[in-house]
Design an enzyme around this catalytic site. Structure first.
Site, PDB file in Angstrom:
ATOM      1  N   ARG A  27     -12.125   6.811  -1.651  1.00  0.00           N
ATOM      2  CA  ARG A  27     -11.364   6.087  -1.237  1.00  0.00           C
ATOM      3  C   ARG A  27     -11.385   3.928  -1.638  1.00  0.00           C
ATOM      4  NH1 ARG A  27      -7.421   7.453   2.560  1.00  0.00           N
ATOM      5  NH2 ARG A  27      -7.078   5.047   2.948  1.00  0.00           N
ATOM      6  N   CYS A  54       0.974  -1.063   0.217  1.00  0.00           N
ATOM      7  CA  CYS A  54       0.057  -0.119  -0.377  1.00  0.00           C
ATOM      8  C   CYS A  54       0.751   1.506  -0.232  1.00  0.00           C
ATOM      9  CB  CYS A  54      -1.060   0.529   0.816  1.00  0.00           C
ATOM     10  SG  CYS A  54      -2.560   1.588   0.967  1.00  0.00           S
ATOM     11  N   HIS A  82      -3.920  -5.555   1.851  1.00  0.00           N
ATOM     12  CA  HIS A  82      -3.809  -5.905   3.830  1.00  0.00           C
ATOM     13  C   HIS A  82      -4.684  -7.071   3.350  1.00  0.00           C
ATOM     14  CE1 HIS A  82      -1.966  -2.046   3.885  1.00  0.00           C
ATOM     15  NE2 HIS A  82      -2.834  -1.748   3.145  1.00  0.00           N
TER      16      HIS A  82
END
Lengths: 488, 255
Positions: B128, B94, B194
């Site tokens: 997002r 990320c 993640h």
């Protein structure tokens, strides 16, 4: 305006009734309906609270702090209205106030207690104009829903800046993220915190959310770490120091899973307190509740009996009878809270079979990667204390992998995603008279409760809430939600 | 064989359980009969990166990324680049992935320079990208699936010198548009996933470990481990694998 409010209350109450009939406990539908009929329904009802409203926010401990404050205020003879089933967005607040109002849209309550998610604080402050705003702490929690931690802090800051004249902010002195909110705030602040001798345990500092100052970026210096990033800190960059708390806990003596003894110091003196809830986080919650109660003008003498007589609401921490065995429920939702629960579980010698149930629905947080920030290594390393862990819930396998990598051997690990079968499996490992320690996320807890209820062991949670209210002594008050629910 | 794992900025860059990747590398290396050592490397440290067998860096929030950028680019950048050129496997998640690209352009148009290890650039996006990801990767030679959880506002675009780590089957990936996820350069991998990533994609953990061992000892194959639990977690995490999130819509959706 008043007619709109009245119609909104009626419509909301009808929706509450429908939800009950359909068995949708804790739904946000009544709040949505009421706000659809009249946008100002929450403002109109909240402004009727005679001694104002209290807003409670922060990552961990909102529900327990609200419950403790409710116990203290009820003890002091105040009538209350509050949101308490975890539906803590603005619609949830609207629903709680609608439920507390009578059929003419009148609310006869002294204080409104409002548990509010960090992101909703500015909106809630605008609607409620609270007299007291309390912030417990900031940890990483469900960032998948709110974006980054800094955004949560910024949202709460915006909210506090909107507080009306005469309002008080109650802030955790030991959390630099929270204490920093008091800097430059144009309202009086009451800080609460711990005073402990020695360097502190420092448990969980590895996963601390903040080690660097939010204001200037410099690395914080810690004289003592109480847990995670909470402690006695200072910032060499911008001079942020831990404020001296006006309400503090001294000489904290833990009593395993039974609670803690401590001395509660307040501006007017000090009091001995036998807190019936275990864990250091419970001490913080008690301090927060005591600070808010004192800010509302409650006599310090009412605070101790209120806290000592406190019986936790459903699901947060409680024991319930289960075919000759007991289940001890503690909600888990993020690493810092979970690490504190591990502290508590390992706090005495008694062997504790565990059932951990991890769901990933919206109310739980859909991202389960936080499991990797929990110190499960400590559970794995405590072989006699933790004979078995049953991993359950939708993400049972993620949990099982985490436990395997923490070093928990296959002989101590059972994987059963189905909650009912997992509960049975866990109880089979408990001797008669013994206790199964159940650590579920929010919806897993609802699921387990539903199963237990079907077995005739406990009541549905809205009724348990009513029973808790009856115990707390505020069921008969004008603001009591229990009556409203049946009267729609 | 000792296997030295460099954990970059463990005290600052750890988001959404990224440290689980290091735990997975450490445990699996042990189960493969290696002797792993994890070396934390943070602000002000200047180790010889070519001495490491594996380099890992997790994600961070904007503030944390700001704290380390200068140190990463100046004190460590050349060493990390040389190590990757020498074949040292690297995994960046990320924010770390973004920092190892050419730049990150903020919404205001400010260009924050990166290390340029990966031929990728990142532009701030209006929303997002959040959710479970299922991707397909042919990194190990055969087609394997990757599962993880993404949460990023940056949109990353690959240049001609970058190869995607995988193709997105469900989720946003690099930019939500071109169907790519992550980037590969030599043995260095960048990804948005993640989860933690490696514990539930054990094949990728073993790929990185295999590359590290191969660099030291030549063509050695790692044995297969019992990954029954890991495979179960992989399946449970795959979006669409088990649709459990429905329900409650309908009438409620009206209000």
């Amino acid at each position: 305006m008043q007619g709109g409010l009245w119609l909104a209350v009626l419509a909301g109450k009808a929706a509450i009734r429908v939800c009950r009939l359909l068995g949708w406990g804790g739904s946000t539908l009544p709040g949505r309906v009421a706000r659809r009929v009249h946008r100002g329904v929450l403002r109109g009802l909240a402004s009727q609270c005679r001694r104002g409203t209290v807003l409670i926010s922060g990552t961990n401990g909102k529900t327990t702090t609200t419950a403790m404050l409710s116990a203290i205020l009820s003890r002091a003879g105040l009538s209350l209205v509050h949101n308490r089933t975890g539906a803590n967005l603005v619609v949830g607040l609207a629903a709680a106030f609608v439920e507390g109002a009578d059929l003419l849209g009148r609310l006869r309550a002294d204080v409104g207690l409002c548990e509010v998610d960090e992101a909703s604080v500015p909106a809630a402050v605008r609607e409620l104009s609270p007299g007291v705003a309390l912030v417990t702490n900031f940890f990483r929690d469900q960032l998948d829903r709110y974006g980054e931690l800094a955004h949560s802090v910024a949202a709460v800051r915006r909210g506090l800046e909107l507080l009306p004249e005469g309002a008080t902010a109650v802030l955790n002195a030991d959390d630099p993220l929270v204490a920093g909110l008091g800097r430059g705030l144009n309202r009086p602040v009451v800080y609460f915190g711990l005073e402990e001798a020695g360097p502190g345990t420092g448990a969980g500092f590895e996963t601390a959310d903040i080690r660097h100052c939010l204001q200037c970026g410099a690395e914080l210096r810690y004289e003592q770490v109480y847990y995670a990033h909470l402690g006695r800190y200072s910032c060499p960059g911008c001079g942020l120091v831990r404020p001296q708390p006006q309400v503090l806990a001294r000489d904290v003596q833990p009593r395993g899973t039974r609670g803690s003894d401590l001395v509660l110091v307040h501006p007017g003196g000090s009091l001995r307190l036998k807190l019936p809830l275990p864990g250091r986080f419970s001490v913080y919650n008690a301090l927060a509740a005591a600070s808010a109660a004192l800010s509302l003008g409650v006599d310090p003498g009412e605070v101790v009996p209120g806290l000592e007589g406190f019986s936790p609401w459903f699901g947060r921490m409680e024991s319930i009878g289960l075919s000759g065995r007991r289940a001890f429920f503690t909600l888990v939702k993020n690493p810092s809270g979970f690490n504190q629960v591990i502290d508590m579980v390992l706090g005495d010698e008694e062997p504790k079979p565990l059932l951990i149930a991890i769901n990933d629905l919206l109310a739980d947080g859909q991202d389960v990667s936080w499991l990797w920030d929990v110190d499960f290594e400590r559970l794995a390393g405590a072989a006699p204390a933790i004979p078995v862990v049953v991993a359950s819930g939708i993400r049972a396998a993620d949990l099982a992998v985490r436990l395997k990598y923490a070093g928990l051997g296959p002989s101590r690990l059972a994987v059963e995603p189905d909650l009912g079968r997992a509960l049975k499996l866990g109880l089979e490992r408990v001797p008669p008279g013994g206790t199964l320690y159940v650590l579920p996320t929010y919806t897993a807890m609802l699921g387990l409760r539903r199963l237990i209820h079907r077995g005739g062991f406990a009541r549905p949670f809205w009724e348990a809430g009513r029973a808790a209210r009856a115990r707390a002594g505020d069921a008969g008050a004008g603001g009591g939600g229990g009556r409203g629910g049946g009267g729609g | 064989m000792r296997l030295v794992i460099c954990h970059l900025y463990p005290d600052i860059m750890n988001l959404y359980g990224d440290r689980g990747n290091v735990i997975a590398l450490d445990r699996r290396a042990r189960w493969h009969g290696l002797e792993p050592v994890v070396v934390p490397v943070s602000l002000g440290d200047a180790p010889d990166f070519e001495k490491f067998d594996l380099i890992f860096m997790g994600g961070g929030q904007d503030r944390e990324q700001g704290l380390i950028t200068a140190d990463l680019l100046q004190a460590k950048g050349p060493g990390i680049k040389a190590a990757v050129e020498a074949g040292v496997p690297l995994l960046a998640i990320c924010g770390a992935y973004q920092l190892l690209g050419h730049y990150y352009r903020t919404f205001a148009g400010e260009v924050l320079p990166g290390l340029g290890l990966f031929d990728v650039r990142t532009e701030a996006g209006p929303t997002r990208i959040i959710g479970d990801v299922l991707a397909e990767s042919k990194l190990s030679g055969e087609s394997r699936t990757l599962v993880g959880f993404e949460n990023h506002s940056g949109r990353t675009f690959l240049g001609p010198g970058a190869v995607p780590l995988g193709r997105v089957l469900v989720g946003g990936g690099n930019n939500g548009r071109d169907g790519t996820e992550g980037a590969v350069y030599r043995n260095a991998l960048g990804t948005y996933l993640h989860g933690s990533l490696l514990p539930k994609n054990p094949w990728l953990a073993d790929y990185l470990l295999g590359r590290a061992v191969e660099r030291r000892r030549g063509g050695v194959r790692l044995a297969r481990l019992d990954d029954a639990l890991e495979d179960m977690a992989h399946r449970a995490a795959a979006p669409g694998a088990a649709r459990r999130r429905g329900g409650g819509g309908g009438l409620l959706g009206f209000f």
